[in-house]
Design an enzyme around this catalytic site. Sequence first.
Site: not given
Length: 231
Positions: A186, A201
Amino acid sequence: MGDIRRRGAVALGITGLVAPLTIALGAAPAQAASCTTQAGPYQKQVEKFLGRPVDGKQSTADCKAIKAFQTKHGISPNIGYAGSVTWGVMDLMTKQKAVGTHPNRDGKCPTNKGRIACVNLTLQLSWIQDGDRLVYGPVPVRTGRDGYETRTGLKKIYWRDKNHVSSIYNVPMPYSQFFDGGQAFHSVNLSMWNPPGSHGCTNMTPKDAKKYWSLLKKGDDVFVYGRKPGT
């Protein structure tokens, strides 16, 4: 979708305000001034990286150049001290640049899966390939810090949410593509070299996250390998 959403919020590698390397800062001088007059242990290496005269001595111009680099990439304290975190980021940048357009030169990311997104934790790089053909990248990424490591292995994108927001941190996670228990690609509005890293992430620039969104789909493979320095 509720179940997936809860999973997606568990180990989100969101924006911890800090990048790729969790190398110890070392003994920086206890100085509250905006720019330190003291030379750091990596003074010559930092001077060379920044194109400064390499003499190992701290000058006002050296300090301003180092401080500007630290400020740009969120390295703290940003007082112009040539410590191990600053040099670690510069060294990583140099290694990333040396990869050029051959990120899978070592052959570690599978070439028999068709389209696949590869993540090299050691070099903090990601790219998309199709067989042995490079489709996009390599691009710098920001993966999990110590204690929140991005998990290695072969995975698949199982959920995509273009406008995801973390329910734990209430942090926007645009162009999220989840591939392992809440860990996702992301975008973040941070430097990809902002220490010490995410909460798991694989952070990307908005430009690269948008491109990954357009090139990948649910069910596509993701392969994560290596080990991030400092984890």
